[in-house]
Design a protein around this motif. Structure first.
Motif, PDB file in Angstrom:
ATOM      1  N   ARG A  40       0.924  -1.148   0.009  1.00  0.00           N
ATOM      2  CA  ARG A  40      -0.096   0.072  -0.094  1.00  0.00           C
ATOM      3  C   ARG A  40       0.773   1.407   0.043  1.00  0.00           C
ATOM      4  O   ARG A  40       2.049   1.284   0.788  1.00  0.00           O
ATOM      5  CB  ARG A  40      -0.971  -0.075   1.263  1.00  0.00           C
ATOM      6  N   THR A  42       1.344   5.694   0.280  1.00  0.00           N
ATOM      7  CA  THR A  42       0.747   6.901   0.665  1.00  0.00           C
ATOM      8  C   THR A  42       1.671   8.209  -0.194  1.00  0.00           C
ATOM      9  O   THR A  42       2.825   8.119   0.154  1.00  0.00           O
ATOM     10  CB  THR A  42       0.544   7.211   2.119  1.00  0.00           C
ATOM     11  N   TYR A  48      -4.387  12.967   2.484  1.00  0.00           N
ATOM     12  CA  TYR A  48      -4.585  11.704   3.176  1.00  0.00           C
ATOM     13  C   TYR A  48      -5.604  11.828   4.117  1.00  0.00           C
ATOM     14  O   TYR A  48      -6.029  12.783   4.619  1.00  0.00           O
ATOM     15  CB  TYR A  48      -3.104  11.390   3.797  1.00  0.00           C
ATOM     16  N   ASP A  49      -6.061  10.685   4.593  1.00  0.00           N
ATOM     17  CA  ASP A  49      -7.290  10.751   5.611  1.00  0.00           C
ATOM     18  C   ASP A  49      -6.451  10.141   6.925  1.00  0.00           C
ATOM     19  O   ASP A  49      -5.962   8.978   6.735  1.00  0.00           O
ATOM     20  CB  ASP A  49      -8.271   9.803   5.077  1.00  0.00           C
ATOM     21  N   VAL A  51      -7.715   8.614   9.769  1.00  0.00           N
ATOM     22  CA  VAL A  51      -8.026   7.263  10.204  1.00  0.00           C
ATOM     23  C   VAL A  51      -7.571   6.015   9.083  1.00  0.00           C
ATOM     24  O   VAL A  51      -6.938   5.123   9.525  1.00  0.00           O
ATOM     25  CB  VAL A  51      -9.537   7.047  10.279  1.00  0.00           C
ATOM     26  N   THR A  52      -7.387   6.347   7.842  1.00  0.00           N
ATOM     27  CA  THR A  52      -7.083   5.448   6.842  1.00  0.00           C
ATOM     28  C   THR A  52      -5.472   5.270   7.057  1.00  0.00           C
ATOM     29  O   THR A  52      -4.819   4.125   6.882  1.00  0.00           O
ATOM     30  CB  THR A  52      -7.066   5.917   5.446  1.00  0.00           C
ATOM     31  N   GLU A  53      -4.847   6.334   7.314  1.00  0.00           N
ATOM     32  CA  GLU A  53      -3.302   6.020   7.456  1.00  0.00           C
ATOM     33  C   GLU A  53      -2.864   5.392   8.829  1.00  0.00           C
ATOM     34  O   GLU A  53      -2.100   4.493   8.638  1.00  0.00           O
ATOM     35  CB  GLU A  53      -2.751   7.529   7.665  1.00  0.00           C
ATOM     36  N   GLU A  55      -4.933   2.901   9.829  1.00  0.00           N
ATOM     37  CA  GLU A  55      -5.284   1.673   9.753  1.00  0.00           C
ATOM     38  C   GLU A  55      -4.219   1.083   8.835  1.00  0.00           C
ATOM     39  O   GLU A  55      -3.656  -0.166   8.857  1.00  0.00           O
ATOM     40  CB  GLU A  55      -6.401   1.570   8.766  1.00  0.00           C
ATOM     41  N   LYS A  56      -3.310   1.928   7.709  1.00  0.00           N
ATOM     42  CA  LYS A  56      -2.377   1.306   6.874  1.00  0.00           C
ATOM     43  C   LYS A  56      -1.064   0.861   7.952  1.00  0.00           C
ATOM     44  O   LYS A  56      -0.500  -0.027   7.725  1.00  0.00           O
ATOM     45  CB  LYS A  56      -1.877   2.417   6.071  1.00  0.00           C
ATOM     46  N   TRP A  59      -1.935  -2.293   9.630  1.00  0.00           N
ATOM     47  CA  TRP A  59      -1.667  -3.360   8.693  1.00  0.00           C
ATOM     48  C   TRP A  59      -0.434  -3.737   8.274  1.00  0.00           C
ATOM     49  O   TRP A  59      -0.121  -4.868   8.258  1.00  0.00           O
ATOM     50  CB  TRP A  59      -2.470  -2.916   7.459  1.00  0.00           C
TER      51      TRP A  59
END
Length: 198
Positions: A40, A42, A48-49, A51-53, A55-56, A59
Protein backbone atom coordinates in the motif's frame (compact mmCIF):
# COMPACT_ATOMS: atom_id res chain seq x y z
CA UNK A 1 4.55 -12.70 2.49
CA UNK A 2 4.53 -9.28 4.22
CA UNK A 3 2.41 -6.16 4.23
CA UNK A 4 4.52 -3.14 3.29
CA UNK A 5 3.42 0.50 3.51
CA UNK A 6 5.49 2.87 1.37
CA UNK A 7 5.16 6.57 2.19
CA UNK A 8 6.36 9.13 -0.35
CA UNK A 9 7.04 12.23 1.76
CA UNK A 10 8.32 14.40 -1.10
CA UNK A 11 7.06 17.99 -1.27
CA UNK A 12 7.63 19.34 -4.79
CA UNK A 13 9.41 22.60 -5.51
CA UNK A 14 10.56 24.04 -8.87
CA UNK A 15 14.12 22.99 -8.10
CA UNK A 16 13.01 19.57 -6.85
CA UNK A 17 9.90 18.20 -8.60
CA UNK A 18 10.23 14.75 -7.00
CA UNK A 19 11.04 12.44 -9.90
CA UNK A 20 13.71 10.50 -8.02
CA UNK A 21 11.59 9.87 -4.92
CA UNK A 22 8.63 8.85 -7.11
CA UNK A 23 10.92 6.51 -9.08
CA UNK A 24 12.21 4.91 -5.88
CA UNK A 25 8.65 4.38 -4.63
CA UNK A 26 7.60 2.84 -7.96
CA UNK A 27 10.70 0.67 -8.02
CA UNK A 28 10.17 -0.58 -4.47
CA UNK A 29 6.48 -1.27 -5.17
CA UNK A 30 7.27 -3.26 -8.31
CA UNK A 31 10.18 -5.26 -6.88
CA UNK A 32 8.45 -6.12 -3.62
CA UNK A 33 5.16 -6.97 -5.36
CA UNK A 34 7.09 -9.39 -7.59
CA UNK A 35 8.31 -11.09 -4.39
CA UNK A 36 4.67 -11.59 -3.31
CA UNK A 37 4.59 -8.79 -0.73
CA UNK A 38 1.35 -6.82 -0.40
CA UNK A 39 1.94 -3.10 -0.98
CA UNK A 40 0.00 0.00 0.00
CA UNK A 41 1.29 3.51 -0.68
CA UNK A 42 0.68 7.03 0.53
CA UNK A 43 1.81 10.15 -1.33
CA UNK A 44 1.67 12.81 1.37
CA UNK A 45 1.50 15.73 -1.08
CA UNK A 46 -1.67 14.25 -2.63
CA UNK A 47 -3.50 14.38 0.71
CA UNK A 48 -4.50 11.68 3.18
CA UNK A 49 -7.16 10.60 5.64
CA UNK A 50 -5.93 10.21 9.22
CA UNK A 51 -8.06 7.15 10.02
CA UNK A 52 -6.96 5.42 6.81
CA UNK A 53 -3.29 6.16 7.52
CA UNK A 54 -3.56 4.72 11.03
CA UNK A 55 -5.18 1.60 9.60
CA UNK A 56 -2.33 1.29 7.05
CA UNK A 57 0.26 1.46 9.86
CA UNK A 58 -1.59 -1.24 11.84
CA UNK A 59 -1.83 -3.37 8.66
CA UNK A 60 1.85 -3.00 7.71
CA UNK A 61 4.63 -5.33 8.81
CA UNK A 62 7.10 -2.81 7.39
CA UNK A 63 6.87 0.95 6.81
CA UNK A 64 9.25 2.28 4.16
CA UNK A 65 9.60 6.06 4.40
CA UNK A 66 10.85 7.52 1.12
CA UNK A 67 11.81 11.15 1.63
CA UNK A 68 14.09 13.89 0.40
CA UNK A 69 16.17 15.64 3.01
CA UNK A 70 15.25 19.32 3.18
CA UNK A 71 17.28 21.49 5.53
CA UNK A 72 18.53 18.41 7.36
CA UNK A 73 15.07 16.93 7.96
CA UNK A 74 11.84 15.73 6.39
CA UNK A 75 9.64 18.09 4.34
CA UNK A 76 7.16 20.22 6.29
CA UNK A 77 4.20 18.36 4.80
CA UNK A 78 5.45 15.09 6.26
CA UNK A 79 6.02 16.77 9.61
CA UNK A 80 2.37 17.87 9.46
CA UNK A 81 1.39 14.29 8.55
CA UNK A 82 3.26 13.10 11.65
CA UNK A 83 1.62 15.71 13.86
CA UNK A 84 -1.85 14.79 12.61
CA UNK A 85 -1.64 11.03 12.04
CA UNK A 86 0.81 10.01 14.71
CA UNK A 87 -0.78 12.21 17.37
CA UNK A 88 -4.14 10.56 16.60
CA UNK A 89 -2.42 7.19 17.13
CA UNK A 90 -1.63 7.98 20.79
CA UNK A 91 -5.00 6.37 21.61
CA UNK A 92 -3.45 2.90 21.43
CA UNK A 93 -3.54 2.56 17.65
CA UNK A 94 0.22 3.22 17.44
CA UNK A 95 1.05 3.58 21.12
CA UNK A 96 -0.49 3.95 24.56
CA UNK A 97 0.50 7.56 25.16
CA UNK A 98 4.16 7.89 26.07
CA UNK A 99 4.25 4.52 27.87
CA UNK A 100 4.59 5.82 31.41
CA UNK A 101 2.13 4.98 34.16
CA UNK A 102 1.60 6.31 37.66
CA UNK A 103 0.79 2.73 38.70
CA UNK A 104 4.11 1.53 37.23
CA UNK A 105 6.62 4.36 37.76
CA UNK A 106 9.50 2.28 36.42
CA UNK A 107 8.07 2.34 32.88
CA UNK A 108 10.20 4.51 30.64
CA UNK A 109 9.17 7.40 28.43
CA UNK A 110 8.52 6.18 24.88
CA UNK A 111 7.87 2.56 25.89
CA UNK A 112 4.15 2.44 25.06
CA UNK A 113 4.38 1.35 21.42
CA UNK A 114 1.80 -1.11 20.09
CA UNK A 115 3.59 -1.88 16.80
CA UNK A 116 6.15 -4.26 18.32
CA UNK A 117 7.36 -6.90 15.89
CA UNK A 118 7.04 -4.44 13.01
CA UNK A 119 9.91 -2.73 11.22
CA UNK A 120 10.63 0.48 9.33
CA UNK A 121 13.17 1.66 6.80
CA UNK A 122 14.30 5.17 5.91
CA UNK A 123 15.21 5.80 2.28
CA UNK A 124 16.66 9.28 1.86
CA UNK A 125 17.67 11.49 -1.07
CA UNK A 126 20.28 14.17 -0.31
CA UNK A 127 22.06 16.95 -2.11
CA UNK A 128 24.84 16.42 0.47
CA UNK A 129 27.70 14.21 -0.73
CA UNK A 130 28.57 10.97 1.05
CA UNK A 131 31.84 12.52 2.22
CA UNK A 132 29.96 15.10 4.29
CA UNK A 133 29.19 12.50 6.98
CA UNK A 134 31.14 10.28 9.37
CA UNK A 135 34.21 12.52 9.18
CA UNK A 136 35.15 14.80 12.11
CA UNK A 137 36.92 17.13 9.67
CA UNK A 138 33.69 17.92 7.82
CA UNK A 139 32.41 21.43 8.48
CA UNK A 140 28.72 20.67 8.89
CA UNK A 141 28.38 17.17 10.34
CA UNK A 142 31.55 17.15 12.46
CA UNK A 143 31.69 13.38 12.28
CA UNK A 144 28.03 12.58 12.71
CA UNK A 145 26.34 10.00 10.51
CA UNK A 146 23.16 10.21 8.46
CA UNK A 147 21.44 8.11 11.13
CA UNK A 148 22.63 10.57 13.79
CA UNK A 149 21.02 13.35 11.76
CA UNK A 150 17.79 11.33 11.53
CA UNK A 151 17.72 10.30 15.19
CA UNK A 152 14.36 12.09 15.74
CA UNK A 153 12.78 9.99 12.96
CA UNK A 154 14.28 6.80 14.38
CA UNK A 155 12.99 7.75 17.82
CA UNK A 156 9.50 8.38 16.41
CA UNK A 157 9.27 4.85 15.02
CA UNK A 158 10.84 3.43 18.20
CA UNK A 159 8.10 5.28 20.13
CA UNK A 160 5.66 2.96 18.31
CA UNK A 161 7.72 -0.13 19.21
CA UNK A 162 9.19 -0.65 15.73
CA UNK A 163 12.68 -1.86 14.82
CA UNK A 164 14.93 -0.29 12.18
CA UNK A 165 16.05 -1.77 8.89
CA UNK A 166 19.36 -0.34 7.63
CA UNK A 167 18.90 3.15 6.15
CA UNK A 168 19.35 3.65 2.40
CA UNK A 169 20.75 6.94 1.05
CA UNK A 170 21.16 8.53 -2.37
CA UNK A 171 23.80 11.25 -1.97
CA UNK A 172 24.69 14.28 -4.10
CA UNK A 173 21.57 13.91 -6.25
CA UNK A 174 21.57 17.50 -7.54
CA UNK A 175 25.18 18.59 -8.01
CA UNK A 176 26.76 15.25 -8.88
CA UNK A 177 24.03 12.68 -9.53
CA UNK A 178 24.72 9.01 -10.21
CA UNK A 179 21.10 7.89 -10.47
CA UNK A 180 21.69 4.69 -12.42
CA UNK A 181 24.07 3.44 -9.73
CA UNK A 182 21.72 4.67 -6.99
CA UNK A 183 18.86 2.64 -8.47
CA UNK A 184 21.01 -0.49 -8.67
CA UNK A 185 22.11 -0.01 -5.05
CA UNK A 186 18.47 0.52 -4.04
CA UNK A 187 17.39 -2.74 -5.68
CA UNK A 188 20.22 -4.59 -3.93
CA UNK A 189 19.30 -3.00 -0.59
CA UNK A 190 15.67 -4.06 -0.97
CA UNK A 191 16.71 -7.56 -1.98
CA UNK A 192 18.99 -7.86 1.05
CA UNK A 193 16.71 -6.36 3.68
CA UNK A 194 13.10 -6.68 2.50
CA UNK A 195 12.46 -8.94 -0.49
CA UNK A 196 12.85 -12.20 1.44
CA UNK A 197 11.26 -10.88 4.64
CA UNK A 198 8.12 -12.65 5.76
Amino acid sequence: MSNILIINAHEPYPSSPGRLNATLVERASALLSERAHRIRTTVVHDGYDTVTELEKHRWADVVLLQTPVYWMGVPWTFKRYMDEVYSAGLDGTLCHGDGRSRREPSRQYGSGGTLTGKRYMLSLTFNAPRAAFDDPAQYLSRGQSVDDLFLPMHMTFRFFGMEAIETFVCHDVMKNPDIENDLMRFDAHLEQHLAGYS
